[in-house]
Design an enzyme around this catalytic site. Structure first.
Site, PDB file in Angstrom:
ATOM      1  N   HIS A  55      -0.670  -2.431  -1.815  1.00  0.00           N
ATOM      2  CA  HIS A  55       0.755  -2.600  -1.495  1.00  0.00           C
ATOM      3  C   HIS A  55       1.596  -2.266  -2.719  1.00  0.00           C
ATOM      4  O   HIS A  55       1.090  -2.239  -3.839  1.00  0.00           O
ATOM      5  CB  HIS A  55       1.042  -4.053  -1.071  1.00  0.00           C
ATOM      6  CG  HIS A  55       0.882  -5.036  -2.206  1.00  0.00           C
ATOM      7  ND1 HIS A  55      -0.358  -5.501  -2.612  1.00  0.00           N
ATOM      8  CD2 HIS A  55       1.790  -5.588  -3.038  1.00  0.00           C
ATOM      9  CE1 HIS A  55      -0.187  -6.318  -3.632  1.00  0.00           C
ATOM     10  NE2 HIS A  55       1.093  -6.390  -3.920  1.00  0.00           N
TER      11      HIS A  55
ATOM     12  N   ASP B 205       5.170  -3.763  -4.486  1.00  0.00           N
ATOM     13  CA  ASP B 205       6.002  -4.967  -4.371  1.00  0.00           C
ATOM     14  C   ASP B 205       7.424  -4.559  -4.009  1.00  0.00           C
ATOM     15  O   ASP B 205       7.895  -3.508  -4.435  1.00  0.00           O
ATOM     16  CB  ASP B 205       6.008  -5.731  -5.707  1.00  0.00           C
ATOM     17  CG  ASP B 205       4.616  -6.296  -6.034  1.00  0.00           C
ATOM     18  OD1 ASP B 205       4.345  -6.532  -7.228  1.00  0.00           O
ATOM     19  OD2 ASP B 205       3.809  -6.462  -5.107  1.00  0.00           O
TER      20      ASP B 205
ATOM     21  N   HIS C 150      -0.696  -1.112  -5.729  1.00  0.00           N
ATOM     22  CA  HIS C 150      -1.797  -1.823  -6.392  1.00  0.00           C
ATOM     23  C   HIS C 150      -2.518  -2.719  -5.393  1.00  0.00           C
ATOM     24  O   HIS C 150      -2.054  -2.939  -4.275  1.00  0.00           O
ATOM     25  CB  HIS C 150      -1.240  -2.665  -7.556  1.00  0.00           C
ATOM     26  CG  HIS C 150      -0.103  -3.555  -7.172  1.00  0.00           C
ATOM     27  ND1 HIS C 150       1.190  -3.105  -6.946  1.00  0.00           N
ATOM     28  CD2 HIS C 150      -0.070  -4.872  -6.932  1.00  0.00           C
ATOM     29  CE1 HIS C 150       1.970  -4.122  -6.610  1.00  0.00           C
ATOM     30  NE2 HIS C 150       1.233  -5.194  -6.576  1.00  0.00           N
TER      31      HIS C 150
ATOM     32  N   ARG D 270     -11.112 -15.595 -10.150  1.00  0.00           N
ATOM     33  CA  ARG D 270      -9.975 -14.945 -10.819  1.00  0.00           C
ATOM     34  C   ARG D 270      -8.677 -15.537 -10.285  1.00  0.00           C
ATOM     35  O   ARG D 270      -8.573 -15.854  -9.103  1.00  0.00           O
ATOM     36  CB  ARG D 270      -9.993 -13.433 -10.560  1.00  0.00           C
ATOM     37  CG  ARG D 270      -8.812 -12.690 -11.155  1.00  0.00           C
ATOM     38  CD  ARG D 270      -8.945 -11.180 -11.012  1.00  0.00           C
ATOM     39  NE  ARG D 270      -7.779 -10.514 -11.577  1.00  0.00           N
ATOM     40  CZ  ARG D 270      -6.719 -10.117 -10.872  1.00  0.00           C
ATOM     41  NH1 ARG D 270      -6.697 -10.348  -9.552  1.00  0.00           N
ATOM     42  NH2 ARG D 270      -5.693  -9.537 -11.445  1.00  0.00           N
TER      43      ARG D 270
HETATM   44  C1  LIG Z   1       9.760 -11.450  -3.382  1.00  0.00           C
HETATM   45  C2  LIG Z   1       8.757 -11.160  -2.596  1.00  0.00           C
HETATM   46  C3  LIG Z   1       7.825 -10.017  -2.732  1.00  0.00           C
HETATM   47  C4  LIG Z   1       6.754 -10.333  -1.716  1.00  0.00           C
HETATM   48  C5  LIG Z   1       7.563 -11.010  -0.637  1.00  0.00           C
HETATM   49  C6  LIG Z   1       8.385 -11.980  -1.440  1.00  0.00           C
HETATM   50  C7  LIG Z   1       7.466 -13.117  -1.904  1.00  0.00           C
HETATM   51  C8  LIG Z   1       6.006 -12.737  -1.880  1.00  0.00           C
HETATM   52  C9  LIG Z   1       5.750 -11.316  -2.312  1.00  0.00           C
HETATM   53  C10 LIG Z   1       4.414 -10.830  -1.874  1.00  0.00           C
HETATM   54  C11 LIG Z   1       3.266 -11.202  -2.791  1.00  0.00           C
HETATM   55  C12 LIG Z   1       1.973 -10.624  -2.285  1.00  0.00           C
HETATM   56  C13 LIG Z   1       2.137  -9.193  -1.795  1.00  0.00           C
HETATM   57  C14 LIG Z   1       3.394  -8.975  -0.976  1.00  0.00           C
HETATM   58  C15 LIG Z   1       3.453  -7.556  -0.367  1.00  0.00           C
HETATM   59  C16 LIG Z   1       3.541 -10.037   0.063  1.00  0.00           C
HETATM   60  O1  LIG Z   1       3.329  -9.919   1.223  1.00  0.00           O
HETATM   61  O2  LIG Z   1       4.127 -11.157  -0.514  1.00  0.00           O
HETATM   62  C17 LIG Z   1       4.590  -9.330  -1.837  1.00  0.00           C
HETATM   63  C18 LIG Z   1       5.950  -9.180  -1.150  1.00  0.00           C
HETATM   64  C19 LIG Z   1       6.568  -7.851  -1.435  1.00  0.00           C
HETATM   65  O3  LIG Z   1       6.590  -7.443  -2.592  1.00  0.00           O
HETATM   66  O4  LIG Z   1       7.018  -7.230  -0.452  1.00  0.00           O
HETATM   67  O1  LIG Z   2      -3.805 -10.568  -8.252  1.00  0.00           O
HETATM   68  C1  LIG Z   2      -3.393  -9.456  -8.618  1.00  0.00           C
HETATM   69  O2  LIG Z   2      -3.852  -8.868  -9.610  1.00  0.00           O
HETATM   70  C2  LIG Z   2      -2.280  -8.775  -7.824  1.00  0.00           C
HETATM   71  C3  LIG Z   2      -1.269  -9.760  -7.272  1.00  0.00           C
HETATM   72  C4  LIG Z   2      -0.124  -9.044  -6.578  1.00  0.00           C
HETATM   73  O3  LIG Z   2      -0.087  -7.824  -6.487  1.00  0.00           O
HETATM   74  C5  LIG Z   2       0.962  -9.808  -5.961  1.00  0.00           C
HETATM   75  O4  LIG Z   2       0.877 -11.071  -5.970  1.00  0.00           O
HETATM   76  O5  LIG Z   2       1.920  -9.127  -5.469  1.00  0.00           O
HETATM   77 FE   LIG Z   3       1.812  -7.088  -5.782  1.00  0.00          FE
END
Ligand SMILES: C=C1C[C@]23C[C@H]1CC[C@H]2[C@@]12CCC[C@@](C)(C(=O)O1)[C@H]2[C@@H]3C(=O)O
Ligand SMILES: O=C(O)CCC(=O)C(=O)O
Ligand SMILES: [Fe+2]
Length: 347
Positions: free
Chosen positions: A207, A209, A263, A273
């Site tokens: 994905h 961010d 990533h 981890r």
């Molecule tokens: C500020 C953010 C960014 C979010 C949504 C919200 C809170 C959680 C983040 C994540 C974290 C994990 C991957 C992701 C793809 C997910 O599903 O939740 C991220 C998403 C995004 O970057 O779109």
């Molecule tokens: O755990 C990781 O190294 C990636 C975490 C991540 O990409 C996220 O929380 O958006």
């Molecule tokens: Fe991420």
């Protein structure tokens, strides 16, 4: 489980021939750039890394090591809580905030392996539910970490965008002092235990961010970034370094100039981890448009005006198709999507 038959290719615009900025592809080395923030060339190196790799590891960033160590033991305590306690802030279908799998993990064809918390905005109300008695030390620590991360993101923003001639006057949501006081933020803590079948599982699927910037702290390896012509590159942890990544919103703000870091987090058979990701975002409902100074004849307007709230809601259903779905103009000639080897099955 939604239909997984759709094959999405990760449309990752790479900035191959940004003539106006003499761009090149990620350099020949196979490792993500490590940049020392105190080095006089840091702005140029960071700006270049954002246009090619979309990510770099930052050292001498000014965040106290003691704070990084404290956050690491904080998340250890968090994941050591009994499941019954974690479920007190289980996330709902409507909101991503709280404890639980993210939407992406629920549709990706590999078995999601790990757990996580997402704290949006001010973490105190969530943390209070987890530690009703002694929340203070955790709440204070989380607030301190968020403050430091936000300051660091502000520094990185002005140092990199400054290389492109961007000043606080160009960004209406930066505030007159360029302090980004109204910017939004979120924290995601991830825990990935040892996995018996790491190839059939995934810690966090591929994905990008949706943030402007993401600052990730990892102490053991597992983060991989997708780079054109190189495939998945493991980000080898550098002691006390912070991984700084371009989010979708910064890709839009720079009119496609900065590459969004695609990533994933892989798991392994030998060590647990954990990681902490800080998301620096625009104010929820502020209209964000590509910077005018970066819209040129060779790089026409690539994205419409968006708000983070709208973008996030699109992201939860379109995932990696979100950016392509709003793109107005194809990337300038010579910019290509990721080649076949990086096709991934999602959605
Ligand atoms: C500020 C953010 C960014 C979010 C949504 C919200 C809170 C959680 C983040 C994540 C974290 C994990 C991957 C992701 C793809 C997910 O599903 O939740 C991220 C998403 C995004 O970057 O779109
Ligand atoms: O755990 C990781 O190294 C990636 C975490 C991540 O990409 C996220 O929380 O958006
Ligand atoms: Fe991420």
């Amino acid at each position: 489980m939604s239909d997984v038959s759709k094959i999405h290719s990760l449309n990752i615009p790479t900035n191959k021939n940004l003539d106006s900025f003499q761009q090149q592809l990620p350099d020949a080395s196979d490792t993500v750039p490590v940049i020392d923030l105190s080095h006089p060339d840091a702005p140029k190196l960071m700006n270049n890394a954002f246009q090619t790799w979309g990510v770099f590891q930052l050292v001498n960033h000014g965040i106290p090591v003691s704070l990084l160590n404290s956050i690491q033991s904080f998340i250890q305590d968090l994941f050591d809580l009994p499941t019954s306690q974690k479920l007190k802030i289980v996330r709902s279908r409507e909101s991503i905030a709280g404890f639980g799998l993210v939407p992406l993990s629920q549709v990706y064809p590999k078995r999601p392996w790990g757990e996580g918390f997402t704290l949006i905005g001010n973490p105190v109300d969530h943390l209070q539910k987890l530690w009703p008695e002694d929340c203070k030390k955790y709440c204070d620590l989380a607030e301190e970490y968020l403050k430091e991360m936000k300051n660091l993101c502000g520094k990185v923003m002005w140092l990199t965008l400054g290389e492109l001639g961007i000043t606080p006057e160009d960004i209406n949501w930066a505030g007159s002092d360029g302090e980004f006081k109204t910017s939004n933020q979120a924290l995601r803590m991830n825990s990935y235990p040892v996995c018996p079948e790491p190839d059939e599982s995934i810690g966090l699927p591929p994905h990008s961010d949706s943030s402007v910037l993401t600052v990730l702290y990892q102490t053991t390896k597992g983060l991989q970034v997708l780079i054109e012509g190189k495939g998945w590159v493991t980000v080898e942890p550098v002691k006390d370094a912070l991984v700084v990544q371009v989010g979708d919103m910064l890709h839009i703000l720079t009119n496609g100039l900065y590459s969004p870091s695609v990533h994933q987090a892989v798991v392994n058979q030998t060590h647990d981890r954990m990681s902490t990701a800080f998301f620096f975002g625009t104010p929820k409902n502020t209209e964000v448009s590509p910077l005018k100074k970066l819209v040129t004849p060779t790089r026409p307007l690539m994205y419409p005006t968006v708000t983070w709230a709208d973008y996030l809601s699109k992201k939860y259903e379109l995932f990696e198709e979100t950016l392509p779905s709003i793109r107005l103009s194809a990337p300038p000639p010579g910019l290509s999507n990721v080649n076949d080897q990086n096709q991934v099955k999602v959605g």
